[in-house]
Design an enzyme around this catalytic site. Sequence first.
Site, PDB file in Angstrom:
ATOM      1  CD  GLN A   1     -18.765-145.902 -26.504  1.00  0.00           C
ATOM      2  OE1 GLN A   1     -18.209-146.584 -27.348  1.00  0.00           O
ATOM      3  NE2 GLN A   1     -18.810-146.268 -25.230  1.00  0.00           N
TER       4      GLN A   1
ATOM      5  CB  THR B   1     -24.609-152.145 -17.050  1.00  0.00           C
ATOM      6  OG1 THR B   1     -23.309-152.734 -17.029  1.00  0.00           O
ATOM      7  CG2 THR B   1     -25.087-152.008 -15.619  1.00  0.00           C
TER       8      THR B   1
ATOM      9  CE1 TYR C   1     -22.520-147.386 -15.435  1.00  0.00           C
ATOM     10  CE2 TYR C   1     -21.914-149.699 -15.420  1.00  0.00           C
ATOM     11  CZ  TYR C   1     -22.453-148.617 -16.066  1.00  0.00           C
ATOM     12  OH  TYR C   1     -22.957-148.755 -17.333  1.00  0.00           O
TER      13      TYR C   1
HETATM   14  N1  LIG Z   1     -19.943-147.968 -22.108  1.00  0.00           N
HETATM   15  C1  LIG Z   1     -20.067-149.245 -21.736  1.00  0.00           C
HETATM   16  O1  LIG Z   1     -19.119-150.018 -21.786  1.00  0.00           O
HETATM   17  C2  LIG Z   1     -21.407-149.767 -21.269  1.00  0.00           C
HETATM   18  C3  LIG Z   1     -21.480-151.091 -20.813  1.00  0.00           C
HETATM   19  C4  LIG Z   1     -22.719-151.575 -20.394  1.00  0.00           C
HETATM   20  C5  LIG Z   1     -23.827-150.765 -20.404  1.00  0.00           C
HETATM   21  N2  LIG Z   1     -23.712-149.475 -20.831  1.00  0.00           N
HETATM   22  C6  LIG Z   1     -24.903-148.623 -20.797  1.00  0.00           C
HETATM   23  O2  LIG Z   1     -25.232-148.306 -22.136  1.00  0.00           O
HETATM   24  C7  LIG Z   1     -25.778-146.983 -22.184  1.00  0.00           C
HETATM   25  C8  LIG Z   1     -25.031-146.170 -23.216  1.00  0.00           C
HETATM   26  O3  LIG Z   1     -23.663-146.073 -22.834  1.00  0.00           O
HETATM   27  P1  LIG Z   1     -22.577-145.304 -23.719  1.00  0.00           P
HETATM   28  O4  LIG Z   1     -21.446-146.232 -23.881  1.00  0.00           O
HETATM   29  O5  LIG Z   1     -23.222-144.667 -24.888  1.00  0.00           O
HETATM   30  O6  LIG Z   1     -22.142-144.193 -22.676  1.00  0.00           O
HETATM   31  P2  LIG Z   1     -21.210-142.910 -22.926  1.00  0.00           P
HETATM   32  O7  LIG Z   1     -20.540-142.986 -24.248  1.00  0.00           O
HETATM   33  O8  LIG Z   1     -20.411-142.738 -21.689  1.00  0.00           O
HETATM   34  O9  LIG Z   1     -22.291-141.743 -23.021  1.00  0.00           O
HETATM   35  C9  LIG Z   1     -23.049-141.362 -21.924  1.00  0.00           C
HETATM   36  C10 LIG Z   1     -23.743-140.078 -22.256  1.00  0.00           C
HETATM   37  O10 LIG Z   1     -24.450-139.654 -21.096  1.00  0.00           O
HETATM   38  C11 LIG Z   1     -24.283-138.260 -20.992  1.00  0.00           C
HETATM   39  N3  LIG Z   1     -24.451-137.774 -19.635  1.00  0.00           N
HETATM   40  C12 LIG Z   1     -23.696-138.059 -18.545  1.00  0.00           C
HETATM   41  N4  LIG Z   1     -24.119-137.317 -17.509  1.00  0.00           N
HETATM   42  C13 LIG Z   1     -25.159-136.559 -17.969  1.00  0.00           C
HETATM   43  C14 LIG Z   1     -25.995-135.593 -17.372  1.00  0.00           C
HETATM   44  N5  LIG Z   1     -25.859-135.217 -16.095  1.00  0.00           N
HETATM   45  N6  LIG Z   1     -26.960-135.016 -18.137  1.00  0.00           N
HETATM   46  C15 LIG Z   1     -27.098-135.345 -19.440  1.00  0.00           C
HETATM   47  N7  LIG Z   1     -26.333-136.250 -20.061  1.00  0.00           N
HETATM   48  C16 LIG Z   1     -25.363-136.855 -19.319  1.00  0.00           C
HETATM   49  C17 LIG Z   1     -22.866-138.000 -21.461  1.00  0.00           C
HETATM   50  O11 LIG Z   1     -22.759-136.640 -21.789  1.00  0.00           O
HETATM   51  P3  LIG Z   1     -21.342-135.966 -22.203  1.00  0.00           P
HETATM   52  O12 LIG Z   1     -21.100-136.460 -23.604  1.00  0.00           O
HETATM   53  O13 LIG Z   1     -21.615-134.523 -22.115  1.00  0.00           O
HETATM   54  O14 LIG Z   1     -20.347-136.477 -21.208  1.00  0.00           O
HETATM   55  C18 LIG Z   1     -22.775-138.945 -22.641  1.00  0.00           C
HETATM   56  O15 LIG Z   1     -23.233-138.307 -23.818  1.00  0.00           O
HETATM   57  C19 LIG Z   1     -25.696-146.439 -20.762  1.00  0.00           C
HETATM   58  O16 LIG Z   1     -26.932-146.657 -20.126  1.00  0.00           O
HETATM   59  C20 LIG Z   1     -24.658-147.305 -20.090  1.00  0.00           C
HETATM   60  O17 LIG Z   1     -24.861-147.402 -18.699  1.00  0.00           O
HETATM   61  C21 LIG Z   1     -22.535-148.965 -21.286  1.00  0.00           C
END
Ligand SMILES: NC(=O)c1ccc[n+]([C@@H]2O[C@H](COP(=O)([O-])OP(=O)(O)OC[C@H]3O[C@@H](n4cnc5c(N)ncnc54)[C@H](OP(=O)(O)O)[C@@H]3O)[C@@H](O)[C@H]2O)c1
Length: 298
Positions: free
Chosen positions: A12, A100, A124
């Site tokens: 995202q 997070t 997590y």
């Molecule tokens: N989502 C939430 O609600 C939330 C809340 C608080 C903090 N955050 C933090 O905000 C940041 C962005 O989150 P987001 O919502 O954008 O997460 P997301 O939509 O789940 O995207 C995570 C990305 O990481 C990639 N990824 C996972 N494993 C990988 C690997 N082994 N090698 C390379 N890429 C890998 C995934 O690839 P694929 O597309 O191939 O799966 C995906 O593109 C993260 O640090 C997360 O911890 C998120």
Amino acid sequence: MKKILLTGVNGQVGHALQKKLFNYQVFALNREQLNLTDKDAIRQAVQTIQPDLIINPAAYTAVDKAESEAELAYAINATSPQILAEEAAKLNAVLIHFSTDYVYDGSKIADYVETDAVNPLSVYGKSKLAGEDAIRAVGLPHLILRTSWVYGAYGKNFLKTIIRLVSERDSLRIVADQFGAPTSSESIADAIVELLAVWQPQQEKQSGVYHFTNQGKTSWHGFSCAIVSEYNRLAKAKNGQLLKASVENIIAITTADYPTPAARPANSTLNNQKLKQTFNVSLPNWEQGLQQVMCSLE
Ligand SMILES: NC(=O)c1ccc[n+]([C@@H]2O[C@H](COP(=O)([O-])OP(=O)(O)OC[C@H]3O[C@@H](n4cnc5c(N)ncnc54)[C@H](OP(=O)(O)O)[C@@H]3O)[C@@H](O)[C@H]2O)c1
């Protein structure tokens, strides 16, 4: 800061960032191009690209699954940021990393500030905190941005799930006793663009942790009601199809009514004053963020 290595571009935040960073030379890598469980591949990618800045939104984000995949969660959320930081430091490059709200245990009544004690409840949350610690230990100029409840027009997320479920079902039961700030990937990307214009990495005092969320707070139940109400408002305006269930059919339940493998904080609302005071950057209110996303949905 001209040349940027951006990870997680199919996620995202990574996707939203790739669209907005058009004024920079961005090397945007997806999982196939750079698997973050492969330490040598990370080192090689950084050495080949020679970025001035690494932005790392890639993460293991499956909060419940992480309870049974701790090793993988730590490899992606703790070890890979450490290697990215080490390699960046060798080049005198700098790092922006995402963390997070789940580093907190949620027992505080008021909004959390960056100096509050962390105490993650889940694998997590612990793995993300380990990633933060690893970056701090490397000691390069960095920003660790703690965000929360991320959703957007692109990717799999809570908003998309609610719209799908409310289109299929007559009613929904949603947790009403966990509070935080839904934060859109679009708001995050806009604020990063602003941040890049003002961050001076050589000023050591600017390095560190920042809360980085849309403003205000709600519960998952409140967020769901706002999604449905905004969806139906826009559908009416366009003479489109309303959702099957309406706000009245979204039933508030407690965390105890909806057990999950990972425990989540009851309150993870983050005070963003440090971001505002240091950089004069702020993200809009969560309702405004939601309206922007709803208008951009196909
Ligand atoms: N989502 C939430 O609600 C939330 C809340 C608080 C903090 N955050 C933090 O905000 C940041 C962005 O989150 P987001 O919502 O954008 O997460 P997301 O939509 O789940 O995207 C995570 C990305 O990481 C990639 N990824 C996972 N494993 C990988 C690997 N082994 N090698 C390379 N890429 C890998 C995934 O690839 P694929 O597309 O191939 O799966 C995906 O593109 C993260 O640090 C997360 O911890 C998120």
